[in-house]
Design a protein around this motif. Structure first.
Motif: not given
Lengths: 610, 346
Positions: B1-3, B6, B170, B174-175, B209-211, B214, B245, B249, B341
């Motif tokens: 499944m892709n983002l 979701r 990226v 992806r995020s 997802f990034l800290s 980051e 989304f 989270l 995570g």
């Protein structure tokens, strides 16, 4: 392939082990989180998240370069996408192409590749489930079931002194200092019973090197940086002390008792304990046949711990009582085995020569019922419980269930109960429920002369004209053999012409002058000789298949081809190979033998070359 | 499944607010910089048929899609929205108009070319309006769309604002799931500049997802990457919007909005490196759980300083900020990339 992690001792799902890196890390361990950074030059290194590298390719290259630089005795964790649980394992992530056989490696569980076994798995995202015990437990069990037993499991960003024992109890090997450090920066003073906000602390309830000589006011008056540093040192010291104690409890096989106590400070931890008990198969598979430590039943959850449930199930499924017409129900005693206690000596004296005509069953919490023949097995002879005379409803229900099950399976002509108080109400409830008559012989006090006379007279009456040809010692060995190896094994091991020697309870059985069995009362199990083993190996129970070699001393996990899934640590097992037939004690469970590449699987006692 | 799947799943569970089509989604006044001068602004959020990308799933943090109309507004509706919004400008002397649609002003499926022309003409004739800023995705920035705007806006300044979010393809993919590339953005910027249209880039601090580190470093790098390309940089701090989304989270302890200290550090560092570039940030929702925050004690004070800085471009405002929680934030920077995570959530 070299594996860098080895499990040494097991206590349920918990284990002690070693991660053989530049320096050996003894697990369970708490690692300093910041030591994971490459520049910290620790033994476990995390190059960084994939976001940091920008792409999976760059991350792979950086990891390979790092391997080149640090050598093969440091563990590298693969750069992760750090997807949180909501998408981890679902939304695809770039694979990091670093081989697992050129130095120790680790990977985030959700990003694992099922084909590659790593030395360490990171329970990524697990900390998000803190506060949701059901989910946390389910995730931990899933991970533990799906990774090799000889892989270390690292749960990041979750350890606190109060939850550390529970996490290790459920199979975590490595934790870190993140929570303890962050708590320090929030002025949270950690104790093993939860945190206390520094503002509320009137004195420092700790004597660690960092707290001793300090008073609470001095700490409060420090500037933020200094204060946070001090609290961080204290918080980590508490965590270290807790993990050292947990390691010790695993070595002494008494972690369960510790966890039962430790979890009381947080409702969610108690929930974890209760929910995990409902996962009987997960825990039981990892629970040794016996433990060197006494089983202390001091909480309501003692009734559901795997050792207790397993005992009750084996009594139901594996045990067959000798054929007798009269059943005598007795209360338990503090002294174990029961028969050497003062009260039981008196009961047995009152029975006199009728003793061998009567089937004795002892009623007890938390074990339910203990047939006399099994009184020396673990944990029947190894438990201690809180005795106040009061039994709670759960205990009542549990013991009544066990007794009712026994009475339904094994009908008797006469049932006598020499019991008082709560024991009596249990018998009455079961008798009412099943419509069975029970004769009560106690008169206010089970050891009073009147009660004992009544017991004696009743039994004389009931046993008049009855005969029993069996031998109690053989019955006991047979019952234990059935309990240990499965129903029917007792009969196979101890034919009528076998001879039993030595005083109670250290019985030995011989057949044609050849010894076949020794009862080891310390742990309530029987040990077999080669001759003994030959008699039951045909059942296939408790068999470990090995390659064509002659074992010496111990068999290592990679030497095991197959093993009976029923094998538990400390089980007596039969080793079959092309070149040898042996008897030994399992050091790990059957499933673990099959799935492990490292560690001692069986300690071999007798070897017969073929 | 892709983002995107979701995100779409979540979108489909969310209801679109019912509201009349002839009223704008929102209107407010504020202040912004115009050639170094603090100038009043009128922000107008048109209710349109919505962002085409958001309707199909879209960005992880975007809750604006729910501001769209449930049935496409007619040209008359859109013009009425404009009239109603302009009523709010009665007290203003000179001002900038910011036109947003929660999608793309230049997307003709949202605002058709004729309506666009009419709206711009109205803006052009209002003498008080010095500059018009419109938001758009880069794929709608074409010679045609740009010319159609600049033809009308002769005296009035014109700027397009694009949510680049980050210069990292990226992360954007992806995020954020933004659906365009840096190359697409860069193409749009060059086209705009050829037509003398200025460009503002919106960046997003700390997408999922990034800290913390980051996220912060990504923005610092992005400003470096685009400093010579764009005219203004506006840094948005990711906040938890309804129906997104990111909200899912966040509800599950799997996202924490950025610390305000992070944007303070970004502004100081980036402004130092690019003193001529206008770099602003409006810390929307600062101090709330859903918004960027430090500790309770300093969030509002720090947010005010960020707003002051944005209007003055004076980094000395940011330099002497302090609070005990800054030490904690520095620890978070050190450890948040090592949590696999599960963010650190103080």
């Amino acid at each position: 392939m070299t594996r860098y992690f080895e499990v040494h001792q097991r206590d349920g799902a918990a284990r002690t082990g070693s991660l053989y890196l530049n320096k050996t890390i003894h697990t369970p361990a708490v690692i300093d989180t910041s030591s994971l950074k490459p520049k910290a030059e620790g033994d476990i290194i995390y190059p960084g998240n994939q976001w940091y590298f920008g792409s999976g390719k760059a991350a792979t290259q950086a990891t390979l370069n790092l391997r080149e630089r640090v050598g093969k005795d440091k563990l590298l964790i693969m750069p992760s996408c750090t997807y949180p649980p909501m998408v981890a394992g679902d939304v695809t992530c770039e694979k990091i192409d670093v081989p697992a056989d050129e130095g120790p490696t680790g990977v985030a569980y959700s990003e694992r590749d099922a084909e590659t076994t790593r030395d360490l798995y990171v329970a990524d995202g697990i900390a998000c489930h803190e506060g949701n015990p059901r989910r946390l437990l389910a995730e931990l069990m899933e991970i533990r079931k799906n990774i090799a037993p000889d892989s270390a499991l690292y749960a990041p960003n979750i350890a606190l002194p109060e939850n550390l024992a529970m996490l290790i109890y459920l199979g975590v090997d490595i934790l870190d200092t993140t929570r303890a450090t962050i708590a320090a920066f929030e002025d949270k003073y950690l104790t093993s019973a939860g945190f206390i906000h520094l503002d509320r602390l009137a004195e420092l309830p700790c004597c660690c090197a960092h707290c001793s000589g300090m008073c609470a006011k001095e700490v409060k008056d420090m500037d933020k940086k200094q204060r946070a540093r001090l609290l961080e040192k204290h918080n980590i010291a508490i965590l270290e002390a807790e993990v050292a104690l947990v390691r010790q409890r695993i070595r002494s096989a008494s972690l369960r008792e510790y966890v039962e106590g430790r979890c009381r400070h947080a409702p969610s931890l108690v929930a974890m304990l209760r929910l995990s008990d409902a996962e009987y198969n997960f825990l039981e598979e990892r629970t040794a046949l016996f433990k060197p430590a006494p089983l202390l039943a001091t909480t309501s959850e003692s009734l559901t711990r795997p050792e207790v449930v397993r005992f009750a199930r084996r009594v139901q499924q594996r045990y067959t009582p000798p054929e007798k017409d009269v059943l005598l129900l007795l209360p338990c005693s503090a002294r174990k085995p029961y028969s050497i206690s003062m009260t039981h000596s008196r009961f047995r004296k009152a029975l006199g020569k009728n003793l061998k005509l009567v089937q004795e069953v002892i009623i007890t919490s938390p074990l339910g019922i203990v047939p006399r023949e099994l009184e020396v097995t673990y944990p029947a002879a190894h438990y201690d419980t809180t005795v106040t005379g009061y039994w709670d409803a759960e205990e009542h229900r549990w013991v009544e269930e066990c007794l009712a099950d026994f009475l339904l399976k094994h009908p008797y002509k006469h049932i006598v109960a020499h019991v008082e108080d709560e024991y009596r109400s249990i018998c009455e409830n079961v008798s009412k429920k099943l419509g069975l008559d029970i004769t009560y012989t106690s008169d206010g006090n089970v050891t009073s002369p009147t009660s004992l006379h009544k017991l004696e007279d009743t039994m004389k009456n009931l046993c008049d004209g009855l005969r029993y040809r069996g031998d109690y010692r053989r019955d006991m060995l047979k019952a234990i053999a059935d309990y240990q190896f499965g129903a029917g094994c007792g009969e196979a091991l101890l034919p009528p012409d076998s001879k039993i020697k030595a005083p109670f309870p250290r019985y030995q059985a011989f057949l044609d002058k050849e010894q076949i069995i020794t009862l080891i009362p310390e742990n309530g199990t029987i040990a077999l000789t080669i001759e003994g083993a030959k008699r039951i190996v045909g059942t296939g129970n408790y068999v470990v298949n090995i390659d064509g070699f002659v074992p010496r001393g111990s068999i290592l996990a990679p030497g095991v081809i197959d093993a009976d899934e029923r094998i538990r640590p400390n089980d007596e097992v039969f080793i079959c190979g092309d070149k040898a037939f042996c008897v030994g004690r399992a050091a790990m469970s059957g499933p673990e033998m099959i799935r492990s590449n490292r560690g001692i699987a069986v300690d071999v006692r007798h070897v017969k070359k073929l | 499944m892709n983002l995107n799947d979701r995100i779409l799943e979540i979108r489909q569970q969310q209801r679109i607010k019912k509201a009349p089509n002839n009223e704008p989604a929102a209107v407010w006044t504020g202040r912004d910089l115009l050639q170094g001068e603090v100038t009043n602004t009128l922000t107008l959020i048109f209710k349109t048929s919505g962002c085409w990308w958001g309707i199909k799933g879209g960005c992880t943090m975007c809750g604006f899609v729910y501001d769209r109309a449930s049935t496409p507004p007619s040209p008359e509706d859109l013009l009425q929205q404009y009239e109603k919004a302009l009523e709010r400008s009665s007290g203003l002397q000179e001002f900038i108009v910011k036109i947003f649609t929660s999608g793309s002003f230049l997307d003709e499926k949202e605002i058709d070319a004729e309506v666009r022309k009419q709206l711009l003409s109205k803006l052009e004739t209002d003498e008080r309006i010095k500059k018009v800023i419109v938001e758009t995705r880069p794929e709608f920035v074409t010679e045609d769309t740009l010319t159609s705007c600049t033809e009308v806006l002769k005296k009035t300044g014109f700027e397009i604002a694009i949510g680049l979010e980050t210069s990292s393809d990226v992360i954007r993919k992806r995020s954020i799931n933004k659906g365009f590339t840096y190359a697409g953005f860069s193409r749009a910027v060059h086209l705009a500049h050829e037509k003398d249209v200025t460009v503002k880039a919106y960046l997003l601090l700390k997408p999922p997802f990034l800290s913390e580190t980051e996220g912060m470093e990504d923005i610092i790098d992005t400003v470096d990457d685009i400093a010579d390309l764009v005219d203004t940089v506006s840094i948005n701090l990711c906040n938890v919007q309804r129906g997104t989304f990111v909200e899912r989270l966040w509800e599950r302890n799997q996202y924490r909005p950025p610390w305000l200290w992070s944007i303070v550090r970004i502004l100081i560092e980036s402004k130092k490196k690019h003193p001529e570039l206008v770099i602003t940030s409006d810390p929307v929702g600062a101090g709330s759980k859903r918004g960027p925050h430090n500790c309770r004690g300093c969030s509002h004070m720090v947010a005010d300083a960020i707003r002051d800085y944005s209007l003055t471009q004076d980094i000395s405002i940011l330099k002497n900020l302090n609070c005990d929680c800054k030490e904690e934030w520095e620890k978070v920077l050190e450890l948040d990339g090592l949590t696999f995570g599960c963010p650190i959530r103080p």
